[in-house]
Design a protein around this motif. Structure first.
Motif, short mmCIF file in Angstrom:
data_model
loop_
_atom_site.label_atom_id
_atom_site.label_comp_id
_atom_site.label_asym_id
_atom_site.label_seq_id
_atom_site.Cartn_x
_atom_site.Cartn_y
_atom_site.Cartn_z
N ALA A 1 0.90 -1.09 0.13
CA ALA A 1 -0.07 0.23 0.17
C ALA A 1 1.00 1.32 0.08
CB ALA A 1 -1.00 -0.02 1.10
N TYR A 2 1.86 1.08 0.78
CA TYR A 2 2.72 2.45 0.75
C TYR A 2 3.52 2.74 -0.62
CZ TYR A 2 2.93 2.33 5.65
OH TYR A 2 2.54 2.35 7.25
N ILE A 3 3.95 1.78 -1.33
CA ILE A 3 4.51 1.61 -2.84
C ILE A 3 3.32 2.33 -3.44
CG2 ILE A 3 5.21 0.33 -4.78
CD1 ILE A 3 6.55 -1.46 -2.55
N ALA A 4 2.13 1.38 -3.63
CA ALA A 4 1.08 2.04 -4.26
C ALA A 4 0.54 3.40 -4.16
CB ALA A 4 -0.33 1.02 -3.99
N LEU A 5 0.61 3.92 -3.09
CA LEU A 5 0.07 5.11 -2.82
C LEU A 5 1.33 6.28 -3.09
CD1 LEU A 5 -1.46 5.16 0.73
CD2 LEU A 5 -2.53 5.74 -1.45
N LEU A 6 2.45 5.93 -3.07
CA LEU A 6 3.73 6.79 -3.44
C LEU A 6 3.64 6.90 -5.07
CD1 LEU A 6 6.33 8.38 -2.87
CD2 LEU A 6 7.49 6.03 -3.04
N VAL A 7 3.53 5.68 -5.72
CA VAL A 7 3.56 5.79 -7.20
C VAL A 7 2.30 6.53 -7.82
CG1 VAL A 7 3.50 4.20 -9.34
CG2 VAL A 7 4.97 3.77 -7.47
N LEU A 8 1.04 6.56 -6.99
CA LEU A 8 -0.09 6.90 -7.33
C LEU A 8 0.20 8.53 -7.19
CD1 LEU A 8 -2.83 6.32 -8.59
CD2 LEU A 8 -3.51 5.92 -6.63
N VAL A 9 0.46 9.04 -6.25
CA VAL A 9 1.01 10.24 -5.85
C VAL A 9 1.71 11.00 -6.93
CG1 VAL A 9 2.06 11.94 -4.28
CG2 VAL A 9 0.30 10.45 -3.50
N ILE A 10 2.72 10.34 -7.11
CA ILE A 10 3.84 10.77 -8.27
C ILE A 10 2.98 10.84 -9.67
CG2 ILE A 10 5.75 9.83 -9.62
CD1 ILE A 10 6.79 8.70 -7.09
N ALA A 11 2.20 9.76 -10.13
CA ALA A 11 1.44 9.84 -11.12
C ALA A 11 0.52 11.16 -11.25
CB ALA A 11 0.73 8.62 -11.58
N VAL A 12 0.06 11.35 -10.14
CA VAL A 12 -1.01 12.67 -10.05
C VAL A 12 -0.13 13.82 -10.30
CG1 VAL A 12 -2.57 13.80 -8.77
CG2 VAL A 12 -2.81 11.30 -8.82
N VAL A 13 0.71 14.14 -9.39
CA VAL A 13 1.51 15.35 -9.30
C VAL A 13 2.21 15.46 -10.68
CG1 VAL A 13 3.53 16.17 -8.26
CG2 VAL A 13 1.92 15.22 -7.00
N ASN A 14 2.82 14.37 -11.45
CA ASN A 14 3.32 14.61 -12.71
C ASN A 14 2.35 15.10 -13.61
OD1 ASN A 14 5.59 13.89 -14.70
ND2 ASN A 14 3.93 12.53 -15.37
N ALA A 15 0.80 14.41 -13.63
CA ALA A 15 -0.02 14.96 -14.53
C ALA A 15 -0.22 16.40 -14.50
CB ALA A 15 -1.17 13.96 -14.36
N ILE A 16 -0.43 16.82 -12.92
CA ILE A 16 -1.08 18.12 -12.71
C ILE A 16 0.09 18.94 -13.23
CG2 ILE A 16 -1.37 19.85 -11.15
CD1 ILE A 16 -2.84 17.64 -9.50
N LEU A 17 1.58 18.58 -13.04
CA LEU A 17 2.59 19.62 -13.47
C LEU A 17 2.67 19.70 -14.84
CD1 LEU A 17 5.23 18.78 -10.72
CD2 LEU A 17 3.95 20.74 -10.87
N GLY A 18 2.65 18.48 -15.55
CA GLY A 18 2.37 18.50 -17.03
C GLY A 18 1.38 19.21 -17.45
N MET A 19 0.22 19.35 -17.11
CA MET A 19 -0.97 19.95 -17.51
C MET A 19 -0.66 21.66 -17.26
SD MET A 19 -4.86 19.58 -16.66
CE MET A 19 -4.69 19.98 -14.96
N ALA A 20 -0.18 21.79 -16.07
CA ALA A 20 0.07 23.29 -15.74
C ALA A 20 1.06 23.70 -16.59
CB ALA A 20 0.28 23.37 -14.21
N SER A 21 2.14 23.24 -16.89
CA SER A 21 3.31 23.71 -17.48
C SER A 21 3.29 23.43 -19.03
CB SER A 21 4.60 23.22 -16.98
OG SER A 21 4.60 21.62 -17.27
N LYS A 22 2.04 22.84 -19.63
CA LYS A 22 1.85 22.78 -20.91
C LYS A 22 3.02 21.96 -21.49
CE LYS A 22 -1.41 26.72 -21.30
NZ LYS A 22 -2.38 25.79 -20.98
#
Length: 140
Positions: free
Chosen positions: A13-34
């Motif tokens: 669960a720790y690994i899953a949450l960490l990877v999921l947080v990384i995926a969400v942050v990466n997507a938000i940063l990618g969207m925000a920075s175009k």
């Protein structure tokens, strides 16, 4: 057997949450920075999909061998048993369905911004749902 599966489910669960947080942050940063949607962004989202599906499979096995899972389904008056036997599995399955939908939808999209937006929304909703129904008392 129960103890091994339970420890593995908790540790993964720790690994899953960490990877999921990384995926969400990466997507938000990618969207925000175009920025351009690259193979690295795709792999991050894919790892998020894979680890959550593995966690689901481990959780389903645990649900059927655990005294806190299917065996306690009839005791809905106890809040902690209701969380582990009904709320947590049901909401996590919904969250993983959303994550899977996000992965599937991104494949049909053509613009980088829409891919990041899809991952931000679906993976983000999945993460929020998972965090809302974690049995935090069993973690700490």
């Amino acid at each position: 057997m129960y103890a091994i599966i339970q420890k593995f489910h908790s540790g993964w669960a720790y690994i899953a949450l960490l990877v999921l947080v990384i995926a969400v942050v990466n997507a938000i940063l990618g969207m925000a920075s175009k920025k351009e949607f690259t193979a690295k962004d795709r792999k991050i989202a894919l790892f998020g999909l894979i680890v959550t599906h593995i966690q689901l499979l481990i959780g389903l096995v645990l649900y059927f061998v655990s005294p806190l899972g299917l065996a306690s389904l009839g005791q809905m008056s106890d809040k902690s048993l209701r969380l582990t036997s009904l709320e947590h599995p049901f909401v996590v399955i919904i969250a993983i369905i959303l994550i899977t939908i996000g992965w599937s939808k991104h494949k049909k999209l053509t613009t980088d911004e829409s891919k990041f937006k899809t991952f931000s929304i679906f993976y983000g909703l999945g993460l929020v749902l998972i965090l809302s129904r974690l049995p935090w008392s069993l973690w700490f």
